[in-house]
Design a protein around this motif. Structure first.
Motif, PDB file in Angstrom:
ATOM      1  N   GLU A 669     -15.398 -11.836 -61.042  1.00  0.00           N
ATOM      2  CA  GLU A 669     -14.275 -10.919 -61.145  1.00  0.00           C
ATOM      3  C   GLU A 669     -14.666  -9.603 -60.474  1.00  0.00           C
ATOM      4  OE1 GLU A 669     -11.413 -11.797 -62.379  1.00  0.00           O
ATOM      5  OE2 GLU A 669     -12.086 -13.774 -63.089  1.00  0.00           O
ATOM      6  N   TRP A 670     -13.660  -8.777 -60.166  1.00  0.00           N
ATOM      7  CA  TRP A 670     -13.933  -7.488 -59.534  1.00  0.00           C
ATOM      8  C   TRP A 670     -14.883  -6.663 -60.407  1.00  0.00           C
ATOM      9  CZ3 TRP A 670     -13.612  -5.383 -54.969  1.00  0.00           C
ATOM     10  CH2 TRP A 670     -13.753  -3.999 -54.837  1.00  0.00           C
ATOM     11  N   ASP A 723     -21.285  -6.587 -65.294  1.00  0.00           N
ATOM     12  CA  ASP A 723     -20.291  -5.685 -64.724  1.00  0.00           C
ATOM     13  C   ASP A 723     -20.790  -4.249 -64.818  1.00  0.00           C
ATOM     14  OD1 ASP A 723     -19.827  -4.759 -67.319  1.00  0.00           O
ATOM     15  OD2 ASP A 723     -18.014  -5.960 -67.590  1.00  0.00           O
TER      16      ASP A 723
END
Length: 757
Positions: A669-670, A723
């Protein structure tokens, strides 16, 4: 008849080789030969002086135009700075008294090995052509031969001996990122050079040198070198060959693509690793004390870590390592920059310090308060703050004198450089106020012989001497911590402290304005403290008084450009051990480690966490110990009687490191990145917070990353996703298992794994 002719030719060739052996006293050698030994690593007590060898002093005009060199590429007057000027090792030897009197204790010279020696032409749209040379030493050609413009190997040895006999350490530039320019970006990328050579080898594969250490024609072919690698016919994969980096600011771009069309080494190739390690160890065996690694920003950190450890593990013990991790300010690569020393063992040229210093004292675009905040931030951010090599100018940036032509802030910047955290580096000619024609780096690479008289009476020269003496005599400067006592837009008062030892520096950067400084709290004893600079920068004495049970520095006024340096240097005694510095900060079990500080003599025990280390020798200021077999990040302490010293961080490697290039297909994911974590300390010991850096992904969704692991080791690992908030997702399934190469310079690729959901 044909066979007979061949036998006769062979006999003649053998006779020629035998004759050459008598003529040149050939010595087949391996580069693992015992080191001649140096003075020891550069430490924060040292003051480094950077010399572009060609631009310092011509001590031997006979080597200005070596055999085969185009004489039109030599200038010698300082007029055309794109050409050779004539500086050499004999010239440095001649100026050693000048360096020693200035207080210089280490010199950093240009790369000593052979460089590309043909013209470099840059074509311009108007039809004009610039003609350049590789005078700077950053276009490697043959790492085992000297740059003949600087001298033969015997001249290098003479330089080493002359420096060492005067107590000056020797640091060489070393380029392990690239060779020379292999295609011309100003001429539609037409093929150019980039080739790499090596000396002749004997029947056992050893390089052959004469008794002075210079390569010779051992195989009788009329030349003393052989082509090793050619980027235009790269049959061994020596180069990445991906073209210019351009504006590619990804880690893959600046690590794997060409820097300015310089042929970029594939540091993931075992042939490349073996060659570069041999080359660096060859120069270490000549008795150098340190290496400045060029272009570390552009290098594979896994290679750098193993490369540095291979050098330190060779005979002679650890040497100093620092490198050029070029960043701006601010820069998105700051986190990568600040952690590079802890990840590789190679410290940084401190570009963060440089940017702040030039902005504060040069352009006046930042305040003294900003500068003080930078010092505190970097002191907290850098794990080895006093090993960062600080500077206000060097060969890659604008000379500071061009930025700041006013003597007062110029001297203030020098004084702060010499008293701040880190190890100061003085660019040749800074003490002579060399003023270039423009702001370019090439304009700053002036020929000192024709630009100055080597005046030993300049204020800058005397300033460096006084503060170099202070750095060596008062551990507060070399080993201390930093505290800001007072700061405004134009005034800074800061303290360096190592236990009871203190140095306080008060600076006014404004040349023509005075400022009042209020009373300041202090732990200094009551008394009067004289300016270490003895009024050289308008300083005066300072008084500490006691008022209501509190010691205070009485308020004072700083006149325009005034700099005061006040020192308190009590004996710390010999009973209590105190650590100020450790070199190296990373190494494999069995390597030597040098521990510096005070109170280190007598009956001491050195521990890495709880594991004792063998003490080889010790004195009050230094311990030489052996790294124990306890892999991981450890705290070094020294125990003496009932006292235990402060601790110092050290990374014990799991063994002789090799590279494994790990690959995986994974969707993210981003904001997510893929990392590797495993059972080895080099892979974080299963702690996600200590995992590898993020893998690179030039071809999504395939990720890859070279990692350093001990050779011949079967290890376990997994992939994780992280992340920007630190959230971690582990892949499912059993631990992955892989075995590293069993040769010390080996590299291997894993299969392309698939992320397990």
């Amino acid at each position: 008849m044909a066979a007979l002719i061949k036998k006769k030719r062979l006999s003649v060739l053998v006779a020629v080789i035998i004759l050459l052996a008598f003529s040149f006293n050939l010595q087949p050698v391996t580069v693992e030969a015992t080191s001649t030994g140096g003075l020891g690593p550069v430490t924060p007590k040292d003051t480094i002086y950077q010399i572009i060898t060609d631009r310092f002093y011509d001590g031997d005009p006979s080597n200005n135009i070596p055999p085969g060199f185009d004489p039109t590429l030599f200038d010698g007057t300082g007029s055309d700075l794109k050409l050779y000027q004539g500086g050499d090792w004999k010239g440095i030897i001649e100026k050693i008294p000048y360096l020693k009197e200035m207080g210089i204790t280490a010199v950093w010279i240009s790369a000593p090995y052979a460089n590309r020696d043909t013209v470099i032409e840059d074509y311009h749209p108007d039809g004009s052509v610039d003609r350049w040379t590789s005078f700077h030493g950053y276009h490697a050609r043959n790492y085992f031969a000297t740059n003949k413009h600087f001298g033969e190997m015997q001249d290098f040895i003479a330089l080493r001996d002359a420096l060492h006999s005067n107590g000056i350490k020797l640091v060489i530039d070393f380029v392990s990122n690239h060779s020379s320019r292999w295609q011309n970006p100003t001429l539609n990328y037409q093929p150019e050079d980039g080739r790499l050579y090596e000396p002749d080898k004997d029947e056992n594969g050893n390089y052959v040198f004469d008794s002075n250490g210079n390569p010779v024609d051992y195989n009788g072919d009329g030349i003393v070198e052989n082509l090793l690698a050619d980027p235009h016919n790269d049959i061994h994969g020596f180069f990445h060959g991906l073209g210019d980096r351009g504006d590619d600011n990804t880690r893959f771009g600046y690590r794997h693509k060409d820097l300015g069309s310089l042929a970029d080494y594939s540091q993931e190739n075992s042939v490349v690793v073996e060659y570069l390690e041999k080359a660096a160890i060859f120069w270490k065996s000549k008795g150098i004390d340190g290496i400045r690694h060029d272009a570390t920003l552009h290098m594979n950190p896994a290679f750098v870590q193993g490369f540095k450890d291979a050098i330190d593990s060779a005979p002679g013990g650890p040497i100093t390592h620092f490198g050029e991790f070029f960043i701006g300010r601010p820069d998105p690569k700051y986190e990568e920059y600040r952690t590079f020393p802890d990840r590789t063992g190679v410290n940084n040229l401190d570009f963060e310090y440089y940017r702040a210093a030039t902005n504060t004292f040069g352009y006046f675009s930042e305040t003294m308060k900003d500068f003080g905040e930078m010092m505190i931030k970097t002191s907290n951010d850098y794990i080895y703050e006093n090993q960062a090599v600080t500077f206000i100018d060097n060969h890659d940036v604008t000379r500071f004198r061009y930025i700041q032509p006013n003597d007062k802030p110029y001297h203030a910047a020098l004084a702060v450089l010499m008293t701040s955290r880190g190890t100061p580096n003085i660019y040749y000619g800074t003490e002579q106020y060399l003023y270039p024609a423009d702001a370019s780096d090439i304009a700053g690479r002036m020929f000192m012989q024709t630009s100055t008289s080597f005046d030993q009476t300049t204020t800058a020269y005397k300033l460096i001497r006084k503060l170099s003496d202070l750095r060596r005599s008062n551990e507060a400067v070399a080993y201390g911590t930093t505290e800001i006592l007072y700061s405004t837009d134009d005034v800074l008062v800061f303290k360096r402290q190592f236990y009871d030892k203190q140095v306080i520096v008060a600076v006014n950067r404004q040349p023509d304005r005075s400022f009042a400084v209020p009373d300041l709290k202090t732990t200094l004893p009551v008394g009067t403290y004289q300016d270490v600079l003895e009024g050289l920068l308008y300083g005066k004495s300072m008084t500490v008084v006691e008022e209501n049970g509190q010691h205070k520095i009485k308020g004072f006024t700083l006149s325009g450009g005034e700099v005061n340096v006040w020192a308190y240097n009590p004996s710390l005694g010999t009973e209590i051990p105190r650590i100020g510095n450790v070199i190296s900060t990373m190494g494999r079990p069995g390597n030597l480690v040098y521990i510096y500080g005070t109170g280190l003599g007598g009956n001491v025990t050195v521990k890495f966490d709880t594991t004792p280390a063998q003490v080889v020798s010790n004195s009050d200021e230094m311990i030489t110990a052996v790294v124990p077999n306890t892999p991981g990040i450890k705290s070094i302490t020294v125990i003496k009687g009932n006292y235990t010293s402060n601790s110092f961080r050290y990374h014990v490697l799991s063994g002789d490191l090799v590279q494994v290039i790990v690959k995986v297909n994974a969707s993210t994911e981003w904001g997510q990145n893929i990392h590797i974590v495993g059972n080895l300390p080099e892979l974080g010991g299963w702690d996600p917070a200590m995992s590898t850096e993020a893998m690179m992904c030039p071809n999504y969704p395939e990720w890859f990353l070279p990692v350093s692991v001990p050779m011949g080791t079967t290890f376990e690992f997994k992939f994780i996703k992280k992340d920007s908030n630190g959230n971690v997702i582990w892949e499912s399934g059993e631990n992955r298992i892989f075995t590293s190469p069993n040769t010390s310079t080996g590299t291997v690729d894993t299969p392309v794994y698939n992320w397990r959901y």
